[in-house]
Design a protein around this motif. Structure first.
Motif, PDB file in Angstrom:
ATOM      1  N   VAL A 211      -0.898   1.571 -22.425  1.00 11.42           N
ATOM      2  CA  VAL A 211      -0.569   3.224 -21.893  1.00 11.42           C
ATOM      3  C   VAL A 211      -1.636   3.361 -21.748  1.00 11.42           C
ATOM      4  N   PHE A 212      -1.949   4.743 -20.855  1.00 14.43           N
ATOM      5  CA  PHE A 212      -3.248   5.519 -20.285  1.00 14.43           C
ATOM      6  C   PHE A 212      -3.042   7.507 -20.623  1.00 14.43           C
ATOM      7  N   ALA A 213      -3.681   7.407 -21.432  1.00 10.92           N
ATOM      8  CA  ALA A 213      -3.714   9.333 -21.890  1.00 10.92           C
ATOM      9  C   ALA A 213      -4.981   9.937 -21.407  1.00 10.92           C
ATOM     10  N   TYR A 214      -5.121  11.097 -21.260  1.00  3.94           N
ATOM     11  CA  TYR A 214      -6.268  11.388 -20.671  1.00  3.94           C
ATOM     12  C   TYR A 214      -6.550  12.609 -21.123  1.00  3.94           C
ATOM     13  N   ILE A 215      -7.945  13.016 -21.239  1.00  3.46           N
ATOM     14  CA  ILE A 215      -8.553  14.394 -22.139  1.00  3.46           C
ATOM     15  C   ILE A 215      -9.352  15.453 -21.220  1.00  3.46           C
ATOM     16  N   ILE A 216      -9.144  16.002 -21.180  1.00  9.59           N
ATOM     17  CA  ILE A 216     -10.495  16.972 -20.440  1.00  9.59           C
ATOM     18  C   ILE A 216     -11.297  17.339 -20.891  1.00  9.59           C
ATOM     19  N   CYS A 217     -12.725  16.939 -21.214  1.00 14.72           N
ATOM     20  CA  CYS A 217     -13.713  17.155 -21.721  1.00 14.72           C
ATOM     21  C   CYS A 217     -14.605  18.006 -21.345  1.00 14.72           C
TER      22      CYS A 217
ATOM     23  N   SER B  91      -3.313  10.943  -7.647  1.00 16.31           N
ATOM     24  CA  SER B  91      -2.240  12.097  -8.371  1.00 16.31           C
ATOM     25  C   SER B  91      -1.067  11.519  -9.259  1.00 16.31           C
ATOM     26  N   ASN B  92      -1.473  10.720  -9.633  1.00 21.77           N
ATOM     27  CA  ASN B  92      -0.441  10.028 -10.947  1.00 21.77           C
ATOM     28  C   ASN B  92      -1.596  11.455 -11.950  1.00 21.77           C
ATOM     29  N   ILE B  93      -2.586  10.885 -12.315  1.00 19.55           N
ATOM     30  CA  ILE B  93      -3.804  11.210 -12.716  1.00 19.55           C
ATOM     31  C   ILE B  93      -3.789  13.000 -12.673  1.00 19.55           C
ATOM     32  N   GLN B  94      -3.471  13.248 -11.477  1.00 23.21           N
ATOM     33  CA  GLN B  94      -3.914  14.706 -11.369  1.00 23.21           C
ATOM     34  C   GLN B  94      -2.643  15.970 -11.749  1.00 23.21           C
ATOM     35  N   TYR B  95      -1.916  15.093 -11.893  1.00 23.21           N
ATOM     36  CA  TYR B  95      -0.639  15.679 -12.290  1.00 23.21           C
ATOM     37  C   TYR B  95      -1.270  15.902 -13.897  1.00 23.21           C
ATOM     38  N   LEU B  96      -1.059  15.070 -14.350  1.00 27.39           N
ATOM     39  CA  LEU B  96      -0.894  14.430 -15.636  1.00 27.39           C
ATOM     40  C   LEU B  96      -1.968  15.771 -16.435  1.00 27.39           C
ATOM     41  N   ILE B  97      -2.769  15.668 -15.997  1.00 21.31           N
ATOM     42  CA  ILE B  97      -3.830  16.841 -16.656  1.00 21.31           C
ATOM     43  C   ILE B  97      -3.883  18.258 -15.596  1.00 21.31           C
ATOM     44  N   LYS B  98      -2.809  18.514 -15.472  1.00 19.00           N
ATOM     45  CA  LYS B  98      -2.555  19.967 -14.559  1.00 19.00           C
ATOM     46  C   LYS B  98      -3.168  20.850 -15.219  1.00 19.00           C
ATOM     47  N   ASN B  99      -2.012  20.765 -16.644  1.00 24.29           N
ATOM     48  CA  ASN B  99      -1.795  22.258 -17.070  1.00 24.29           C
ATOM     49  C   ASN B  99      -2.000  21.723 -18.684  1.00 24.29           C
TER      50      ASN B  99
ATOM     51  N   LEU C 288     -11.697  17.087  -8.341  1.00 21.11           N
ATOM     52  CA  LEU C 288      -9.977  17.015  -9.263  1.00 21.11           C
ATOM     53  C   LEU C 288      -9.223  15.786  -7.544  1.00 21.11           C
ATOM     54  N   ALA C 289     -10.004  15.734  -6.786  1.00 21.63           N
ATOM     55  CA  ALA C 289      -9.104  15.320  -5.609  1.00 21.63           C
ATOM     56  C   ALA C 289      -9.656  13.580  -5.308  1.00 21.63           C
ATOM     57  N   ASP C 290     -10.618  13.430  -6.245  1.00 21.33           N
ATOM     58  CA  ASP C 290     -11.204  11.912  -6.150  1.00 21.33           C
ATOM     59  C   ASP C 290     -10.222  10.933  -6.713  1.00 21.33           C
ATOM     60  N   ILE C 291      -9.526  11.364  -7.994  1.00 20.25           N
ATOM     61  CA  ILE C 291      -8.919  10.878  -8.837  1.00 20.25           C
ATOM     62  C   ILE C 291      -7.267  10.897  -7.929  1.00 20.25           C
TER      63      ILE C 291
ATOM     64  N   ILE D 116       0.782  -1.411   0.004  1.00 23.57           N
ATOM     65  CA  ILE D 116       0.246   0.217  -0.086  1.00 23.57           C
ATOM     66  C   ILE D 116       0.876   1.382   0.197  1.00 23.57           C
ATOM     67  N   GLN D 117       1.834   1.158   0.834  1.00 23.48           N
ATOM     68  CA  GLN D 117       2.349   2.404   1.657  1.00 23.48           C
ATOM     69  C   GLN D 117       3.716   2.537  -0.243  1.00 23.48           C
ATOM     70  N   SER D 118       3.947   1.818  -0.740  1.00 29.42           N
ATOM     71  CA  SER D 118       4.778   1.777  -2.463  1.00 29.42           C
ATOM     72  C   SER D 118       3.805   2.568  -3.069  1.00 29.42           C
ATOM     73  N   ALA D 119       2.233   1.461  -3.259  1.00 28.38           N
ATOM     74  CA  ALA D 119       1.311   1.952  -4.564  1.00 28.38           C
ATOM     75  C   ALA D 119       1.039   3.541  -4.449  1.00 28.38           C
ATOM     76  N   LEU D 120       0.772   3.946  -3.174  1.00 29.64           N
ATOM     77  CA  LEU D 120       0.865   5.452  -2.994  1.00 29.64           C
ATOM     78  C   LEU D 120       1.130   6.243  -2.894  1.00 29.64           C
ATOM     79  N   GLN D 121       2.868   5.603  -2.798  1.00 28.81           N
ATOM     80  CA  GLN D 121       4.060   7.043  -3.163  1.00 28.81           C
ATOM     81  C   GLN D 121       4.363   6.558  -4.755  1.00 28.81           C
ATOM     82  N   ASN D 122       3.058   5.474  -5.499  1.00 31.03           N
ATOM     83  CA  ASN D 122       3.530   5.574  -6.968  1.00 31.03           C
ATOM     84  C   ASN D 122       2.495   6.568  -7.629  1.00 31.03           C
ATOM     85  N   GLY D 123       1.430   7.381  -6.731  1.00 30.72           N
ATOM     86  CA  GLY D 123       0.344   7.866  -7.403  1.00 30.72           C
ATOM     87  C   GLY D 123      -0.632   6.821  -7.398  1.00 30.72           C
TER      88      GLY D 123
END
Length: 421
Positions: free
Chosen positions: A367-373, A343-351, A338-341, A197-204
């Motif tokens: 591979v995962f990629a995200y689009i804000i609609c 941290s990895n996805i938050q970082y990817l869509i931040k800007n 945003l708070a519920d996704i 769990i610790q490792s998974a959370l550290q990895n987002g």
């Protein structure tokens, strides 16, 4: 003489058949056996393995059977809790399972966007039975039934408490507030799970998804969320002496028998809404790497997505990818804060801007990629007695659920039959 030979042949055949079925039974016994009995309800090896698969997937997002033993202890604890609650429910109503069956199936299906196909594919992917997931929802509904039955007097005067809460809510909106979520696991024999769990959370990884599947607290019913707290309340709960909390902070501590993880989902400074409370409509595009280089696989798909998003219909065009396509792109729509996704996805869509394809997130062969609609700013909700009552009911149910489960576990007859290696 012929009769004697015939009898001998029959005896030999009978003996061979006996040995054959004995070997089959022995093999089956080695494949599956009773691990624990809880109030006369058995838990088998297969039950534990199936539950471990679900827990493993919730952390690692792929199924690695080599890692399953790390989850056996927590899987067994979760199953014991389910059987303890079920057995108590059966005491009150022998038809309790039938009473909650339809609602639990509806709740399960809702998790898969009411798609039987998505649910079936998920079960096939993990090679687990439907009951492995369904039993959790049944248990939650039965627990709610037990709480209402056993703590009726404590819930009767909620209206009076709500009035007091509304008045205090007006004052609390002017102070710093911290939205918390928790994951609780048993400490005994769970050092490997703690590290996972610790490792998974550290990895987002997504904190709420892990809480939902793994946490033994009643708050798992609400994806681990335990609500908004003042700084003093947050410090006391997390047993942390920090002078300042930051959004996304993950804190942990242990007691004699439990390990606790907490996450600061969002912070309201002087009662002002956080940007983490903004809502987004996301499209998640998932596709395989296969024999390509990672970046090449991503760029090929990005060009395809960019082309589809360049038209006036924008995200609506992506619906066409639900049909077969040469890149094997699968599309998933997510409406969330945003708070519920993770941290990895938050970082990817931040800007990124609307209709822009995010940088890639690699996971195994995928591979995962995200689009804000769409994006909607959070708005300050009016003080609504119904919402406050609902929040208080959730809090009461969580606290009373933990209290009841602790008592039921102490009273339960739990017999270990065989160790699970």
């Amino acid at each position: 003489m012929i009769i004697k030979k015939t009898l001998n042949i029959k005896l030999i055949v009978t003996f061979i058949v006996f040995i054959y079925f004995s070997l089959i039974n022995l093999t089956c016994a080695n494949e599956n056996f009773i691990v624990t009995i809880v109030n006369k309800i058995p838990i088998s090896k297969i039950d534990v393995i199936n539950k471990a698969k679900l827990l493993s997937y919730s952390i690692e997002k792929n199924l690695n059977t080599n890692n399953l033993p790390k989850f056996y202890n927590q899987a067994l604890e979760n199953l014991i809790n389910e059987k303890v609650i079920l057995s108590e429910g059966l005491k009150i109503n022998k038809n309790i399972e039938n009473l909650v069956k339809k609602q639990s199936e509806n709740l399960l299906l809702a998790e898969f966007k009411n798609s039987e196909i998505q649910l079936t594919n998920f079960l096939k992917q993990l090679s687990i039975t439907k009951s492995t997931i369904l039993d959790k929802y049944k248990t939650q509904l039965i627990l709610g039934y037990l709480i209402k039955n056993k703590y009726r007097s404590q819930l009767i005067n909620l209206e009076t408490v709500v009035e007091k809460k509304i008045n205090s809510e007006k004052d609390s909106r002017k102070v710093d507030l911290f939205e918390l979520a928790e994951i609780v696991i048993n400490k005994k024999n769970n050092s490997k799970l703690y590290n996972e769990i610790q490792s998974a959370l550290q990895n987002g990884a997504n904190f709420l998804n892990i809480a939902k599947q793994i946490s033994i607290s009643s708050s798992s019913r609400f994806n681990g969320k335990i609500g908004w707290k003042t700084f003093e309340e947050a410090s006391r709960l997390t047993k942390n002496k920090k002078t300042k909390f930051l959004e996304g902070d993950i804190l942990s501590y242990s007691t004699n028998d439990k390990i606790y993880f907490f996450k600061i989902l969002a912070i309201r400074l002087n009662g002002q809404l956080s940007k983490k409370e903004d809502k987004v409509l996301l499209v998640e595009a998932k596709f395989p790497i296969n024999f390509k280089k990672k970046e090449k696989a991503y760029m090929d798909v990005k060009k395809r997505l960019d082309n589809m998003l360049s038209h006036k219909s924008k995200c609506n065009n992506l619906a066409a990818l639900k049909n077969s396509n040469k890149f094997n792109i699968s599309i998933n729509t997510i409406q969330t804060r945003l708070a519920d996704i993770s941290s990895n996805i938050q970082y990817l869509i931040k800007n990124i801007k609307l209709y822009e394809v995010s940088k890639p997130l690699f996971s195994g062969n995928n591979v995962f990629a995200y689009i804000i609609c769409d994006r909607q700013k959070a708005t300050k909700e009016e003080i609504n007695p119904d919402i406050i009552k609902n929040e208080m009911m959730n809090k009461h149910f969580s606290n009373l659920g933990n209290k009841l489960l602790k008592r039921l576990n102490k009273q339960a007859q739990i017999t270990q039959i065989q160790e699970l290696n």
